[in-house]
Design a protein around this motif. Structure first.
Motif, PDB file in Angstrom:
ATOM      1  N   ASP A 195       4.726   6.456   5.003  1.00  0.00           N
ATOM      2  CA  ASP A 195       5.079   6.721   3.600  1.00  0.00           C
ATOM      3  C   ASP A 195       4.836   8.180   3.271  1.00  0.00           C
ATOM      4  O   ASP A 195       4.058   8.862   3.925  1.00  0.00           O
ATOM      5  N   ASN A 206       0.831  -1.211   0.000  1.00  0.00           N
ATOM      6  CA  ASN A 206       0.000   0.000   0.000  1.00  0.00           C
ATOM      7  C   ASN A 206       0.862   1.256   0.000  1.00  0.00           C
ATOM      8  O   ASN A 206       0.573   2.215  -0.721  1.00  0.00           O
ATOM      9  N   THR A 212      -8.067  -5.165  -4.937  1.00  0.00           N
ATOM     10  CA  THR A 212      -9.340  -5.799  -4.629  1.00  0.00           C
ATOM     11  C   THR A 212      -9.953  -5.174  -3.382  1.00  0.00           C
ATOM     12  O   THR A 212     -11.102  -5.418  -3.060  1.00  0.00           O
ATOM     13  N   LEU A 271      -6.143  -4.414   3.486  1.00  0.00           N
ATOM     14  CA  LEU A 271      -6.228  -3.912   4.856  1.00  0.00           C
ATOM     15  C   LEU A 271      -7.222  -4.674   5.708  1.00  0.00           C
ATOM     16  O   LEU A 271      -7.025  -4.822   6.914  1.00  0.00           O
ATOM     17  N   THR A 280     -11.768   0.043  -2.049  1.00  0.00           N
ATOM     18  CA  THR A 280     -10.533   0.382  -2.760  1.00  0.00           C
ATOM     19  C   THR A 280     -10.733   1.655  -3.554  1.00  0.00           C
ATOM     20  O   THR A 280     -11.843   1.952  -3.991  1.00  0.00           O
ATOM     21  N   THR A 281      -9.666   2.417  -3.708  1.00  0.00           N
ATOM     22  CA  THR A 281      -9.718   3.583  -4.580  1.00  0.00           C
ATOM     23  C   THR A 281      -8.874   3.326  -5.817  1.00  0.00           C
ATOM     24  O   THR A 281      -8.649   4.222  -6.617  1.00  0.00           O
ATOM     25  N   LYS A 282      -8.393   2.086  -5.912  1.00  0.00           N
ATOM     26  CA  LYS A 282      -7.508   1.775  -7.031  1.00  0.00           C
ATOM     27  C   LYS A 282      -8.308   1.286  -8.231  1.00  0.00           C
ATOM     28  O   LYS A 282      -9.389   0.722  -8.067  1.00  0.00           O
TER      29      LYS A 282
HETATM   30  N1  LIG Z   1      -0.476   3.915   2.625  1.00  0.00           N
HETATM   31  C1  LIG Z   1      -1.594   4.361   2.036  1.00  0.00           C
HETATM   32  N2  LIG Z   1      -1.654   5.613   1.516  1.00  0.00           N
HETATM   33  C2  LIG Z   1      -2.785   6.068   0.937  1.00  0.00           C
HETATM   34  N3  LIG Z   1      -3.927   5.350   0.820  1.00  0.00           N
HETATM   35  C3  LIG Z   1      -3.937   4.107   1.321  1.00  0.00           C
HETATM   36  C4  LIG Z   1      -2.787   3.534   1.954  1.00  0.00           C
HETATM   37  N4  LIG Z   1      -3.105   2.299   2.371  1.00  0.00           N
HETATM   38  C5  LIG Z   1      -4.389   2.091   2.002  1.00  0.00           C
HETATM   39  N5  LIG Z   1      -4.906   3.173   1.370  1.00  0.00           N
HETATM   40  C6  LIG Z   1      -6.265   3.338   0.852  1.00  0.00           C
HETATM   41  O1  LIG Z   1      -7.082   2.308   1.396  1.00  0.00           O
HETATM   42  C7  LIG Z   1      -7.688   1.539   0.351  1.00  0.00           C
HETATM   43  C8  LIG Z   1      -7.840   0.112   0.811  1.00  0.00           C
HETATM   44  O2  LIG Z   1      -6.563  -0.507   0.956  1.00  0.00           O
HETATM   45  P1  LIG Z   1      -6.450  -2.088   0.840  1.00  0.00           P
HETATM   46  O3  LIG Z   1      -5.033  -2.467   1.028  1.00  0.00           O
HETATM   47  O4  LIG Z   1      -7.462  -2.703   1.732  1.00  0.00           O
HETATM   48  O5  LIG Z   1      -6.926  -2.380  -0.638  1.00  0.00           O
HETATM   49  P2  LIG Z   1      -6.167  -2.053  -1.996  1.00  0.00           P
HETATM   50  O6  LIG Z   1      -4.745  -1.713  -1.729  1.00  0.00           O
HETATM   51  O7  LIG Z   1      -6.994  -1.030  -2.714  1.00  0.00           O
HETATM   52  O8  LIG Z   1      -6.279  -3.421  -2.775  1.00  0.00           O
HETATM   53  P3  LIG Z   1      -5.434  -4.751  -2.455  1.00  0.00           P
HETATM   54  O9  LIG Z   1      -4.685  -4.531  -1.188  1.00  0.00           O
HETATM   55  O10 LIG Z   1      -6.481  -5.800  -2.337  1.00  0.00           O
HETATM   56  O11 LIG Z   1      -4.549  -4.922  -3.617  1.00  0.00           O
HETATM   57  C9  LIG Z   1      -6.788   1.739  -0.836  1.00  0.00           C
HETATM   58  O12 LIG Z   1      -7.460   1.563  -2.053  1.00  0.00           O
HETATM   59  C10 LIG Z   1      -6.335   3.190  -0.646  1.00  0.00           C
HETATM   60  O13 LIG Z   1      -7.318   4.083  -1.082  1.00  0.00           O
END
Ligand SMILES: Nc1ncnc2c1ncn2[C@@H]1O[C@H](COP(=O)(O)OP(=O)(O)OP(=O)(O)O)[C@@H](O)[C@H]1O
Ligand SMILES: [Mg+2]
Lengths: 133, 316
Positions: B246, B217, B273, B277, B265-267
């Motif tokens: 970060d 992340n 997915t 988290l 997710t914002t990705k």
């Molecule tokens: N270090 C970070 N900086 C900024 N945004 C974050 C960070 N970690 C998580 N997020 C936000 O939280 C959301 C959820 O994170 P999560 O790890 O659960 O899912 P993801 O990274 O989108 O997908 P996946 O981990 O399944 O590949 C992310 O899409 C992002 O918007």
């Protein structure tokens, strides 16, 4: 120290043989397989405690093999062997139940430590199951 | 008759009162009016205040209820997700299970029949043959036990296996594992590992999963050029902290409460997915710890994992 049964899975013959030799020198019971399918075949015939599995192999790769191993024998511990993993494949391996990753070139003491911990985990898990049956 | 006002009996006192007032001066009247007015105003104010309080109570109540409903919904979704995952896994498991158990049973039966046959022979029993048969039976029993152990582990939803874990080493390993990818993105990874960190009792593979997800992340939040700082330190009562900071995009206040939700997710599709988290949260909870986040848009984020030094495995 207690010996336990190790299977080294790597398509690189020289590397595999070298590691096997060095682990045998430390009184480990070691076998080798040069591919994923071969490893799965051996798993049907013998018991292993810990498997050291190369991530990058032609044909069935390490992640695929890991998945198949865990389906067959979920309590066998698997240590993934890699040059450099992408974060993504690292997460995938751990999620599929790998015990740890070891980087190539392998420092034997480091590998030995991880093998021991993996074996300890397997013993704990088997004990846990026994107590609760 | 000069007086045109009809006089009703009993009303004599009224003119009397006015007269009284006229006699004793208008100050009384003013005072009375002031009191009445005062009472009226305070009543009005009270009413307004009560109304306002009632309203805000209602709003708060409504907000709380909305939150409760949302929580419940989230819980339900979590539950359902878990349930469907469980069912899917169970389906796969039972199909495989019949097959897996039947195999050792078939071998055991074969060996037992063979032994029985040998015992019934008139010649003396071939001991090496008998021993090899019994060995095979023991082996197959062990194999079956492994299967049932798996099943139990499954029912227990992957009970953590508690071992001594050297966290500094674990963190260092994971950083090295992803070093090539961080290099490619020109991300500097700084590790600040407390030299006096005690080893903890926890589940190492589960912790590796958490660290990798948080690193992933952080990397994705930075994309290119930036710094990830990962630190470990001992903390009050019998706990340790792991922090991953970060210099990435950060998370807005609105989104912050949702990032641990499954599938949030914002990705872009195919990139995330939204499970990373929520998996981390689930793992850390099982390990008796907490995971929290502090973030500022444009500046970066810090995830803090707190873990007990000793995890006492819960029995079911
Ligand atoms: N270090 C970070 N900086 C900024 N945004 C974050 C960070 N970690 C998580 N997020 C936000 O939280 C959301 C959820 O994170 P999560 O790890 O659960 O899912 P993801 O990274 O989108 O997908 P996946 O981990 O399944 O590949 C992310 O899409 C992002 O918007
Ligand atoms: Mg993620």
């Amino acid at each position: 120290m207690e010996t336990f049964r190790i299977l080294i899975v790597d398509d690189e013959d020289d590397f595999r043989e070298a590691i096997m030799k060095r682990l045998r020198a430390r009184k480990m019971e070691v076998a080798g397989a040069n591919s994923g399918p071969k490893a799965l075949e051996m798993l049907d015939e013998q018991e292993f405690d810990v498997i050291v599995l190369d991530v990058k192999m032609p044909g069935m790769d390490g992640i695929e093999t890991l998945r198949a191993i865990k389906q067959k024998k979920p309590l066998v511990e698997v240590i993934m062997l890699t040059g450099h993993a992408s974060v993504e494949s690292g997460i995938q391996g751990m999620q599929l139940g790998a015990f740890d990753y070891v980087m190539k070139p392998v420092a034997l003491d480091d590998l030995m430590d991880k093998l021991r911990q993996a074996y300890e985990r397997r013993v704990l898990q088997l004990e846990y199951g026994r107590k609760n049956i | 008759m000069t007086d045109s006002t009809p006089h009703l009996p009993g009303q004599e006192s009224w003119p009397g009162l006015w007269h009284h007032l006229a006699v004793y001066g208008s100050s009384w009247l003013v005072a009375m009016l002031a009191i009445i007015l005062g009472m009226f105003v305070s009543l009005l104010l009270g009413l307004v205040a009560a109304l306002a309080a009632g309203l805000s109570f209602l709003t708060i109540h409504r907000l709380l209820r909305q939150k409760a409903v949302a929580d419940q919904e989230k819980h339900l979704v979590d539950e359902q997700l878990l349930q469907s995952q469980k069912l899917a896994a169970l389906g796969k498991l039972s199909a495989g299970l019949a097959h897996e158990i039947n195999n050792p049973l078939a071998i055991i039966r074969q060996e037992a029949e063979w032994l029985l046959f040998l015992c019934r022979q008139s010649e003396p029993l071939d001991m090496t043959e008998a021993i090899s048969g019994l060995r095979q039976i023991l082996k197959q029993v062990d194999r079956s036990r492994e299967i049932t152990t798996n099943l139990l582990n499954f029912a227990r939803r992957q009970q953590p296996i508690v071992q001594a874990v050297n966290l500094n080493r674990l963190v260092g390993d994971m950083v090295r594992l992803v070093a090539k990818e961080t290099e490619q993105r020109r991300i500097t990874v700084v590790t600040q590992l407390a030299p006096d960190l005690p080893s903890i009792n926890s589940d190492a593979p589960l912790l590796r999963q958490v660290i990798l997800n948080l690193l992933n992340n952080a990397m994705q939040a930075i994309d290119q050029d930036g710094t990830i700082t990962i630190s470990t330190q001992p903390t009050e009562p019998e706990a340790i902290l792991i922090q991953i900071h970060d210099t990435g995009c950060g998370i807005s206040k609105e989104l912050l409460p949702r990032i641990f939700d499954p599938f949030f997710t914002t990705k872009p599709q195919g990139k995330g997915t939204g499970l990373g988290l929520s998996i981390c949260h689930g793992i850390i909870e099982r390990l008796g710890g907490t995971i929290t986040v502090a973030s500022e848009v444009g500046k970066g984020s810090t995830f803090t994992v707190k873990l007990p030094i000793t995890l006492t495995p819960k029995e079911i």
